[in-house]
Scaffold this motif. Structure first.
Motif, short mmCIF file in Angstrom:
data_model
loop_
_atom_site.label_atom_id
_atom_site.label_comp_id
_atom_site.label_asym_id
_atom_site.label_seq_id
_atom_site.Cartn_x
_atom_site.Cartn_y
_atom_site.Cartn_z
N GLU A 17 1.07 -1.03 0.10
CA GLU A 17 -0.27 -0.31 0.34
C GLU A 17 1.09 1.09 0.17
O GLU A 17 0.53 2.37 -0.74
CB GLU A 17 -0.70 -0.17 1.00
N GLU A 18 2.18 1.57 0.71
CA GLU A 18 2.91 2.46 0.93
C GLU A 18 3.07 2.02 -0.88
O GLU A 18 4.04 3.60 -0.85
CB GLU A 18 3.63 2.26 1.67
N ALA A 19 3.91 1.66 -1.20
CA ALA A 19 4.53 1.89 -2.80
C ALA A 19 3.78 2.11 -3.44
O ALA A 19 4.51 2.92 -4.23
CB ALA A 19 5.30 0.09 -3.10
N VAL A 20 2.90 2.41 -3.21
CA VAL A 20 1.71 2.24 -4.86
C VAL A 20 1.30 3.70 -4.30
O VAL A 20 1.80 4.88 -5.18
CB VAL A 20 -0.04 1.93 -3.94
N GLU A 21 1.83 4.39 -2.94
CA GLU A 21 2.01 5.70 -3.20
C GLU A 21 3.10 6.85 -2.78
O GLU A 21 3.03 7.23 -3.46
CB GLU A 21 1.38 6.18 -1.17
N ARG A 22 3.75 5.87 -2.98
CA ARG A 22 5.58 6.78 -2.71
C ARG A 22 6.36 6.51 -3.86
O ARG A 22 7.14 7.02 -4.88
CB ARG A 22 6.21 5.92 -1.20
N ILE A 23 5.75 5.44 -5.03
CA ILE A 23 6.51 4.87 -5.81
C ILE A 23 5.51 5.20 -7.23
O ILE A 23 4.49 5.03 -7.79
CB ILE A 23 6.61 3.96 -6.63
N GLY A 24 6.63 6.19 -7.99
CA GLY A 24 5.56 7.10 -9.32
C GLY A 24 4.90 8.51 -9.31
O GLY A 24 3.82 8.71 -10.19
N THR A 25 5.39 8.87 -8.11
CA THR A 25 4.94 10.44 -8.35
C THR A 25 4.90 11.29 -9.17
O THR A 25 4.95 12.92 -9.00
CB THR A 25 4.56 11.24 -6.65
N SER A 26 5.70 10.56 -9.85
CA SER A 26 6.55 11.99 -10.86
C SER A 26 6.58 11.45 -12.20
O SER A 26 6.99 10.55 -12.78
CB SER A 26 8.40 12.93 -10.72
N SER A 27 6.42 11.90 -13.33
CA SER A 27 7.02 11.22 -15.10
C SER A 27 8.56 11.25 -14.49
O SER A 27 8.71 10.66 -16.60
CB SER A 27 5.91 12.12 -16.01
N ASP A 28 8.98 11.90 -14.61
CA ASP A 28 10.63 11.82 -14.78
C ASP A 28 10.71 10.41 -14.06
O ASP A 28 10.78 10.10 -12.99
CB ASP A 28 11.46 12.95 -13.42
N GLU A 29 12.43 9.30 -14.66
CA GLU A 29 13.05 8.46 -14.58
C GLU A 29 13.35 8.34 -14.12
O GLU A 29 13.43 7.76 -12.63
CB GLU A 29 13.39 8.28 -15.92
N GLY A 30 14.01 10.02 -13.40
CA GLY A 30 15.36 10.02 -12.49
C GLY A 30 14.43 9.66 -10.63
O GLY A 30 15.19 8.88 -9.97
N THR A 31 13.69 10.04 -11.15
CA THR A 31 12.75 10.20 -9.68
C THR A 31 12.28 8.93 -9.48
O THR A 31 12.17 8.41 -8.51
CB THR A 31 11.67 11.40 -9.96
N ILE A 32 11.46 8.16 -10.49
CA ILE A 32 10.76 7.30 -10.23
C ILE A 32 11.87 5.92 -9.53
O ILE A 32 11.74 5.23 -8.31
CB ILE A 32 10.46 6.92 -11.21
#
Length: 379
Positions: A17-32
């Motif tokens: 559940e936390e992963a869904v919230e914390r991973i992929g908040t940006s469209s920038d690959e490095g940020t992901i």
């Protein structure tokens, strides 16, 4: 974090559940990738790194994100690993990105902990795949638009023209800003700037359609307001065509006049050396593509010491600011004596900080070039 706190079915569910919230908040690959390693450090791992293999589509290679005590993953030469290390492949939709290396110093990964690692990795890969597809679409749109607006058509030799196109940011979705010049008979030139509503590839495609239609209609040598009328009617017949604003100026050097017509566009400006700019009062009709018509033209003197400036709204508009205030800032600019048309474009873009604008910017400027009558008045 104790081993018991980060293993087991309940911990696995909370982590997902936390992963869904914390991973992929940006469209920038490095940020992901950084979000992936950062999330894992908060949960089942003491160290995590992402290593990409590069390739034609990925571009980047090597270690691009790291978190925690990475020494656990890089023991000295000849030394035995002092931690429990797991490699996790990073792949999605048939494309391999690289691998994720994770380590724990106190105990092996449980089955639930390992499942959390693979879930987080798959989630990050899904977001990266989306980001790369989005970036590819944006690049297509940006390349298309740059190709179309890199240079306007050839004006008559009796007119000096300069232009500038500045997309919003390096990866932002492009809009439908464009400009064009069309040679007419008897030494006249049509200057055009337009802005298709919206952003992205669809707006760029519609921009190309408007520009192509303009060239066809302009070849009939109609007055500016009649060109707009034809553009509006033809565009309204296309159900999926986006509306667009447009400003047309027909410059007639032999008569020293310029005829203006507007379809919902911001007013042109005229600059004379060592004086503030002047916003011209041009009748404004509805945007193109609405089918309403109702365009008018106004002819005004155009002398050799003046520079006409056409632009899209990204040049002047600022969030939260009244448009009259924005236009007044443009009109307050002064051009120094002896500056060329490219210098005017430079001064306007610098004076309004166009490189940090909140939208795409297209600028087209023109000035009469004094030539012998027999050279400048032919078609």
């Amino acid at each position: 974090m104790a081993s018991s706190d980060r293993d087991g079915p309940e911990a696995r569910l909370r982590a997902m559940e936390e992963a869904v919230e914390r991973i992929g908040t940006s469209s920038d690959e490095g940020t992901i990738w950084r979000e992936l390693t950062g999330f894992l450090l908060r949960g089942p791992c003491d160290a995590a790194v992402v290593e990409l293999t590069g390739g034609a589509r990925g571009g980047r290679s090597g270690r691009v994100a790291a978190a925690g005590d990475t020494a656990l993953l890089d023991p000295p030469d000849g030394a035995a690993p002092s931690a429990y290390v797991i490699p996790v492949p990073l792949a999605g939709r048939g494309e391999a990105y690289g691998r994720l290396l994770v380590a724990r110093a106190d105990s092996p990964f449980s089955a639930d902990g390992t499942a959390t690692l693979h879930f987080a990795a798959r989630l990050a890969c899904a977001h990266v795949g989306h980001a790369r597809r989005l970036a590819a679409t944006e690049k297509i749109a940006l390349d298309l638009q740059r190709a179309l607006v890199a240079e306007p058509g050839r004006p008559h030799p009796n007119l000096e023209v300069a232009s500038r196109y500045l997309p919003l940011g390096s990866r932002a979705l492009v809009g439908g800003d464009w400009f064009e010049t069309v040679r007419l008979h008897f030494g006249r030139t049509l200057l055009v700037v337009g802005d298709v509503m919206g952003h992205g590839l669809e707006a760029a495609v519609d921009m190309n359609a408007y520009r192509s239609t303009l060239r066809e209609v302009a070849s009939t040598d109609l007055a500016p307001h009649r060109v707009l009328r034809q553009l509006d009617a033809l565009s309204a017949a296309e159900d999926d065509r986006r509306p667009a604003t447009c400003l047309i100026v027909r410059v007639d050097p032999a008569r020293g006049t310029a005829a203006y017509a507007s379809a919902g566009h911001l007013p042109p400006a005229v600059f004379t050396a060592d004086r503030p700019g002047q916003l011209l009062d041009v009748p404004v009709g509805p945007p193109l593509g609405t089918g309403f018509g109702g365009y008018e033209a106004v002819a005004l003197p155009f002398t050799a010491d003046q520079t006409i400036l056409l632009y899209t709204d990204g040049l002047v508009e600022r969030r939260g600011e009244d448009i009259d205030t924005s236009l007044a800032r443009l009109a307050a600019l002064r051009m120094t004596a002896g500056c060329g048309v490219p210098d005017v474009v430079d001064a306007v873009c610098a004076g309004l900080d166009a490189r940090h604008a909140e939208d795409d910017v297209a600028v087209l400027a023109a000035r009469l070039r004094l030539r012998p009558p027999q050279e400048g008045a032919t078609g």
